[in-house]
Design a protein around this motif. Sequence first.
Motif, PDB file in Angstrom:
ATOM      1  N   GLN A   1      16.376  38.527  -7.415  1.00 20.25           N
ATOM      2  CA  GLN A   1      16.327  39.986  -7.703  1.00 20.25           C
ATOM      3  C   GLN A   1      16.018  40.200  -9.090  1.00 20.25           C
ATOM      4  OE1 GLN A   1      19.282  42.404  -5.817  1.00 20.25           O
ATOM      5  NE2 GLN A   1      18.371  44.409  -6.291  1.00 20.25           N
ATOM      6  N   ASP A   2      15.143  41.133  -9.307  1.00 19.13           N
ATOM      7  CA  ASP A   2      15.125  41.404 -10.935  1.00 19.13           C
ATOM      8  C   ASP A   2      14.450  42.766 -10.811  1.00 19.13           C
ATOM      9  OD1 ASP A   2      14.707  41.352 -13.525  1.00 19.13           O
ATOM     10  OD2 ASP A   2      12.937  40.174 -13.591  1.00 19.13           O
ATOM     11  N   GLY A   3      14.977  43.713 -11.539  1.00 16.56           N
ATOM     12  CA  GLY A   3      14.747  45.108 -11.548  1.00 16.56           C
ATOM     13  C   GLY A   3      14.213  45.398 -10.089  1.00 16.56           C
ATOM     14  N   PRO A   4      13.099  46.096  -9.864  1.00 16.29           N
ATOM     15  CA  PRO A   4      12.726  46.648  -8.570  1.00 16.29           C
ATOM     16  C   PRO A   4      12.314  45.636  -7.615  1.00 16.29           C
ATOM     17  CG  PRO A   4      10.562  46.677  -9.934  1.00 16.29           C
ATOM     18  CD  PRO A   4      12.020  46.039 -10.820  1.00 16.29           C
ATOM     19  N   LEU A   5      12.165  44.305  -7.816  1.00 23.47           N
ATOM     20  CA  LEU A   5      12.091  43.232  -7.037  1.00 23.47           C
ATOM     21  C   LEU A   5      13.143  42.676  -6.340  1.00 23.47           C
ATOM     22  CD1 LEU A   5       9.031  41.137  -8.902  1.00 23.47           C
ATOM     23  CD2 LEU A   5       8.908  43.000  -6.970  1.00 23.47           C
ATOM     24  N   TRP A   6      12.693  42.223  -5.120  1.00 16.04           N
ATOM     25  CA  TRP A   6      13.822  41.258  -4.343  1.00 16.04           C
ATOM     26  C   TRP A   6      12.740  40.285  -3.418  1.00 16.04           C
ATOM     27  CZ3 TRP A   6      14.064  39.972   0.756  1.00 16.04           C
ATOM     28  CH2 TRP A   6      15.273  39.213   1.208  1.00 16.04           C
ATOM     29  N   ALA A   7      13.383  39.108  -3.113  1.00 12.12           N
ATOM     30  CA  ALA A   7      12.278  38.085  -2.554  1.00 12.12           C
ATOM     31  C   ALA A   7      13.101  37.144  -1.883  1.00 12.12           C
ATOM     32  CB  ALA A   7      11.660  37.387  -3.728  1.00 12.12           C
ATOM     33  N   ASP A   8      12.696  36.368  -0.878  1.00  6.59           N
ATOM     34  CA  ASP A   8      13.304  35.477  -0.172  1.00  6.59           C
ATOM     35  C   ASP A   8      12.349  34.456   0.236  1.00  6.59           C
ATOM     36  OD1 ASP A   8      15.662  34.177   1.607  1.00  6.59           O
ATOM     37  OD2 ASP A   8      14.239  34.834   3.106  1.00  6.59           O
ATOM     38  N   GLY A   9      12.615  33.186   0.586  1.00  7.40           N
ATOM     39  CA  GLY A   9      11.871  32.122   1.153  1.00  7.40           C
ATOM     40  C   GLY A   9      12.426  31.508   2.531  1.00  7.40           C
ATOM     41  N   SER A  10      11.593  31.578   3.466  1.00  2.00           N
ATOM     42  CA  SER A  10      12.117  30.909   4.783  1.00  2.00           C
ATOM     43  C   SER A  10      10.866  30.175   5.465  1.00  2.00           C
ATOM     44  CB  SER A  10      12.629  31.979   5.450  1.00  2.00           C
ATOM     45  OG  SER A  10      11.584  32.922   6.106  1.00  2.00           O
ATOM     46  N   VAL A  11      11.355  29.190   6.497  1.00  2.00           N
ATOM     47  CA  VAL A  11      10.245  28.874   7.319  1.00  2.00           C
ATOM     48  C   VAL A  11      10.237  29.380   8.562  1.00  2.00           C
ATOM     49  CG1 VAL A  11       9.662  26.616   8.560  1.00  2.00           C
ATOM     50  CG2 VAL A  11      10.793  26.337   6.438  1.00  2.00           C
ATOM     51  N   ASP A  12       9.099  29.760   8.961  1.00  2.00           N
ATOM     52  CA  ASP A  12       8.798  30.688  10.174  1.00  2.00           C
ATOM     53  C   ASP A  12       9.380  30.016  11.444  1.00  2.00           C
ATOM     54  OD1 ASP A  12       7.446  31.883  12.700  1.00  2.00           O
ATOM     55  OD2 ASP A  12       7.152  33.239  10.797  1.00  2.00           O
ATOM     56  N   PRO A  13      10.121  30.697  12.217  1.00  2.00           N
ATOM     57  CA  PRO A  13      10.873  30.108  13.323  1.00  2.00           C
ATOM     58  C   PRO A  13       9.937  29.531  14.372  1.00  2.00           C
ATOM     59  CG  PRO A  13      11.180  32.622  13.384  1.00  2.00           C
ATOM     60  CD  PRO A  13      10.538  32.279  12.056  1.00  2.00           C
ATOM     61  N   HIS A  14       8.634  30.415  14.195  1.00  2.00           N
ATOM     62  CA  HIS A  14       7.568  29.685  15.223  1.00  2.00           C
ATOM     63  C   HIS A  14       6.997  28.200  14.904  1.00  2.00           C
ATOM     64  CE1 HIS A  14       7.420  34.094  15.877  1.00  2.00           C
ATOM     65  NE2 HIS A  14       7.611  33.795  17.198  1.00  2.00           N
ATOM     66  N   SER A  15       7.250  27.681  13.773  1.00  2.00           N
ATOM     67  CA  SER A  15       6.882  26.369  13.362  1.00  2.00           C
ATOM     68  C   SER A  15       7.247  25.462  14.313  1.00  2.00           C
ATOM     69  CB  SER A  15       7.498  26.064  11.993  1.00  2.00           C
ATOM     70  OG  SER A  15       7.126  26.945  10.839  1.00  2.00           O
ATOM     71  N   ASN A  16       6.384  24.291  14.712  1.00  2.00           N
ATOM     72  CA  ASN A  16       6.835  23.334  15.482  1.00  2.00           C
ATOM     73  C   ASN A  16       6.734  21.798  15.128  1.00  2.00           C
ATOM     74  OD1 ASN A  16       4.113  22.369  15.428  1.00  2.00           O
ATOM     75  ND2 ASN A  16       3.519  24.116  16.590  1.00  2.00           N
ATOM     76  N   ALA A  17       6.818  20.903  15.771  1.00  2.00           N
ATOM     77  CA  ALA A  17       6.785  19.433  15.276  1.00  2.00           C
ATOM     78  C   ALA A  17       5.626  18.824  14.577  1.00  2.00           C
ATOM     79  CB  ALA A  17       7.230  18.508  16.564  1.00  2.00           C
ATOM     80  N   PHE A  18       4.625  19.659  14.635  1.00  2.00           N
ATOM     81  CA  PHE A  18       3.406  19.369  14.115  1.00  2.00           C
ATOM     82  C   PHE A  18       2.903  20.283  12.860  1.00  2.00           C
ATOM     83  CE2 PHE A  18       3.648  17.506  18.112  1.00  2.00           C
ATOM     84  CZ  PHE A  18       3.398  16.132  18.198  1.00  2.00           C
ATOM     85  N   TRP A  19       3.311  21.314  13.043  1.00  2.00           N
ATOM     86  CA  TRP A  19       2.758  22.445  12.316  1.00  2.00           C
ATOM     87  C   TRP A  19       3.878  23.329  11.783  1.00  2.00           C
ATOM     88  CZ3 TRP A  19       2.898  27.888  13.061  1.00  2.00           C
ATOM     89  CH2 TRP A  19       2.124  28.437  12.486  1.00  2.00           C
ATOM     90  N   ALA A  20       3.500  24.128  10.439  1.00  2.00           N
ATOM     91  CA  ALA A  20       4.630  25.000   9.967  1.00  2.00           C
ATOM     92  C   ALA A  20       4.115  26.124   9.270  1.00  2.00           C
ATOM     93  CB  ALA A  20       5.681  24.388   9.047  1.00  2.00           C
ATOM     94  N   GLN A  21       4.744  27.007   9.056  1.00  2.00           N
ATOM     95  CA  GLN A  21       4.509  28.280   8.303  1.00  2.00           C
ATOM     96  C   GLN A  21       5.527  28.669   7.426  1.00  2.00           C
ATOM     97  OE1 GLN A  21       2.539  31.780   9.852  1.00  2.00           O
ATOM     98  NE2 GLN A  21       4.026  32.960   9.443  1.00  2.00           N
ATOM     99  N   SER A  22       5.288  28.748   5.997  1.00  2.00           N
ATOM    100  CA  SER A  22       6.377  29.164   5.178  1.00  2.00           C
ATOM    101  C   SER A  22       6.031  30.471   4.828  1.00  2.00           C
ATOM    102  CB  SER A  22       6.466  28.099   3.945  1.00  2.00           C
ATOM    103  OG  SER A  22       6.804  27.023   4.249  1.00  2.00           O
ATOM    104  N   ASN A  23       7.017  31.468   4.862  1.00  2.00           N
ATOM    105  CA  ASN A  23       7.034  32.999   4.430  1.00  2.00           C
ATOM    106  C   ASN A  23       7.781  33.228   3.226  1.00  2.00           C
ATOM    107  OD1 ASN A  23       5.841  33.027   6.908  1.00  2.00           O
ATOM    108  ND2 ASN A  23       7.838  33.462   7.947  1.00  2.00           N
TER     109      ASN A  23
END
Length: 233
Positions: free
Chosen positions: A105-127
Motif C-alpha cells: 500500500q502506498d498513497g492511493p494504491l493497494w495491491a496483492d499477488g496470488s495464484v488463481d485457484p483455477h490453476s492445475n497440475a500443468f498450467w497456472a495463472q498469476s493474478n
Amino acid sequence: MTDELRGLLRESTRVHRPDRARMLARVERGTARPDAARRPRDHERTALSWPKIVLATLAAAGTLTASALMVVAAVNEPDPPRNPSAVAPAAGRAVPPPAVGSRTQDGPLWADGSVDPHSNAFWAQSNVTLKTDEPLTALVVELRIALTEGVKDTGSWRTRPAADFDLAVRREGGFLVYRWTLAPGRTVPSGEHVFAGQYDHASGGRDAKDDTYRIDATAGAGESAAAVWGAFA
C-alpha cells in the motif's frame, strides 16, 4: 594529546643536555664497595676502571636514548577512538543483510499477488490485483514468473480494455516477464482492477515463492506518484 603539549615535548628533547660528570659519579658510588676485605692491586684497579667507564658511557647514552624514545612515543601516540562502538567488526564476522519485504500500500494504491485457484497440475495463472482510490493517469504493472521447469507463456488478460495498454512479454534474468503500460492519454478509474499472466509448467505442483510483482502509478495530473510491490503466496 593537544598540539601545545606535543610542541613542549619536542622542545624539551631539543634542549636536553645530560650531565655526564654527575652520571659518572653516581656510577662510581654505586660500584664502590666500602666493606671489601682488601684494596685492589694496581692492575686490578686498571682492569676494573674500564667497566666503570663503559658503564658510565652506556648509562649516559641510555638515559638520553630512553628520554628521546619516551618523548617520541608520547608525541606519536594516537588518540584513542572517541566512539568505541564505531570500530569496524572483527574480520569474518557476518554482517546482517538489509531487510527485504513487500509494500502493498502506498498513497492511493493497494495491491496483492496470488495464484488463481483455477490453476492445475500443468498450467497456472498469476493474478495481480490493484485497488486505487483515485484515477490514475500513468500506470505500469509488471509480473515476474520465475523460470522453473517447463514454464512457457500461454497468454494474459486484464479487466481494463486491451486498447488502453501496451503489453510486452519476454524472458529476462531467469524470469518470464509480463509488463502492462498505460497508453498515453488513457486513464484508469478508481476501483479494483486485475492483471493476469498465464503459463504452462512441468507436471505437478509449482512453487511460486520466487514470483514477484511491482506497480508504479501516478494519480491526478502528475501530482502524486506511488509504487507497490510484493510476492505470491
